[in-house]
Design an enzyme around this catalytic site. Sequence first.
Site, PDB file in Angstrom:
ATOM      1  N   GLY A   9       0.843  -1.197   0.000  1.00  0.00           N
ATOM      2  CA  GLY A   9       0.000   0.000   0.000  1.00  0.00           C
ATOM      3  C   GLY A   9       0.871   1.236   0.000  1.00  0.00           C
ATOM      4  O   GLY A   9       1.506   1.557   1.005  1.00  0.00           O
ATOM      5  N   GLY A  11      -0.040   4.391  -0.469  1.00  0.00           N
ATOM      6  CA  GLY A  11      -0.787   5.627  -0.260  1.00  0.00           C
ATOM      7  C   GLY A  11      -0.052   6.535   0.704  1.00  0.00           C
ATOM      8  O   GLY A  11       1.162   6.420   0.897  1.00  0.00           O
ATOM      9  N   ASP A  33       1.970  -1.440  -4.709  1.00  0.00           N
ATOM     10  CA  ASP A  33       0.602  -0.957  -4.840  1.00  0.00           C
ATOM     11  C   ASP A  33       0.038  -1.432  -6.178  1.00  0.00           C
ATOM     12  O   ASP A  33       0.796  -1.708  -7.123  1.00  0.00           O
ATOM     13  CB  ASP A  33       0.549   0.570  -4.769  1.00  0.00           C
ATOM     14  N   ARG A  82     -11.289   5.120   5.760  1.00  0.00           N
ATOM     15  CA  ARG A  82     -12.551   5.648   6.277  1.00  0.00           C
ATOM     16  C   ARG A  82     -12.916   6.949   5.583  1.00  0.00           C
ATOM     17  O   ARG A  82     -12.067   7.774   5.260  1.00  0.00           O
ATOM     18  CB  ARG A  82     -12.456   5.887   7.780  1.00  0.00           C
ATOM     19  N   ARG A 151      -1.664  10.006  20.713  1.00  0.00           N
ATOM     20  CA  ARG A 151      -2.705  11.039  20.700  1.00  0.00           C
ATOM     21  C   ARG A 151      -3.052  11.471  22.129  1.00  0.00           C
ATOM     22  O   ARG A 151      -3.180  12.674  22.418  1.00  0.00           O
ATOM     23  CB  ARG A 151      -3.939  10.512  19.975  1.00  0.00           C
ATOM     24  N   HIS A 175      -8.717  -1.124  18.922  1.00  0.00           N
ATOM     25  CA  HIS A 175      -8.483   0.145  18.233  1.00  0.00           C
ATOM     26  C   HIS A 175      -9.821   0.659  17.710  1.00  0.00           C
ATOM     27  O   HIS A 175     -10.153   0.525  16.538  1.00  0.00           O
ATOM     28  CB  HIS A 175      -7.494  -0.067  17.084  1.00  0.00           C
TER      29      HIS A 175
END
Length: 320
Positions: A9, A11, A33, A82, A151, A175
């Site tokens: 991947g 991206g 990819d 998402r 975070r 998660h």
Amino acid sequence: MRRKVTIVGAGQTGATLAHWLALRGDVDIVLYDIVEGMPQGKALDLQEAMPIIGSDARIVGTNGWEETANSDIVVITSGLPRKPGMSRDDLLKVNAEIVGSCTKEVVARSPNSILILLTNPLDAMCHVALHVSGFEPRRVFGQAGILDTARFRTFLALEANASVTDVNAYVLGGHGDDMVPLLGSTNIGGVPVEKLIPPERIAAIVERTRKGGGEIVSLLKTGSAYYAPSAALAQMIDSVLNDRKRILPCSVYTGKNGGGYGIDDLYLGLPAVIGASGVEKIVSVELTPAEQEALHRSAESVRNLVEALKGFDPPLLPRD
């Protein structure tokens, strides 16, 4: 011999991970990819930056699996991202099929590799990769808790006007929206967090942490987070490549003894020692009764996703 890391991947997350890894200068990186030209272009651009930063990393982009052969570590980031209003659970079936397909290709060419998953819903995808690969559980684990913890630490540091390096915290569990920040052991420079931040602000920070990924999705509108997730992956990879034995919160398989948390046969975010062989052991930390209860609730949410994978036709995991 140089180590080889394949990123499935190319991206935003995959390419940014390649960037973090290229800074090391001591690994060969393969960006895979299905989009023609995209991984090749990103790999070439990154390779041309190496003389500038003084790195001897070798980066290859490809649309074929052969270039990934004999990888030491394979990171699977592929999957449908998402979109605003979409939960991680909405991605379950389509991403399970993607992860399963990628895992088959990886295992055929790198049977001795370690698999690290990022695709959501993360904990359920680890079950898919474990089932399809046939690997020992120690060689299949996922990145989630490092990101969730980062975070949480970020928001606490901003609220307390403190250095993030002085914020000590863990976020465990699945998660998802029922992840479990361990408030009972959270401190800033050794001072319990409740002595520095009012309860209502702590509660708001916990909620923001749980919704952290969704907050970024809603802001970007056309994508999801990639800087912090890829940095977390790079930390896990470093711990494997250098056998650092870092204790990192990762999605790991609890096995029959529940990893010391009373939760059997499930991938779940828990602190684990990560070294050259993968997950070397799960570390048991003391939980308050409320945290223990919350962790079990989170585990049940993950277990429901795993059971759903068995319910598809054809099932994506074996039925009991």
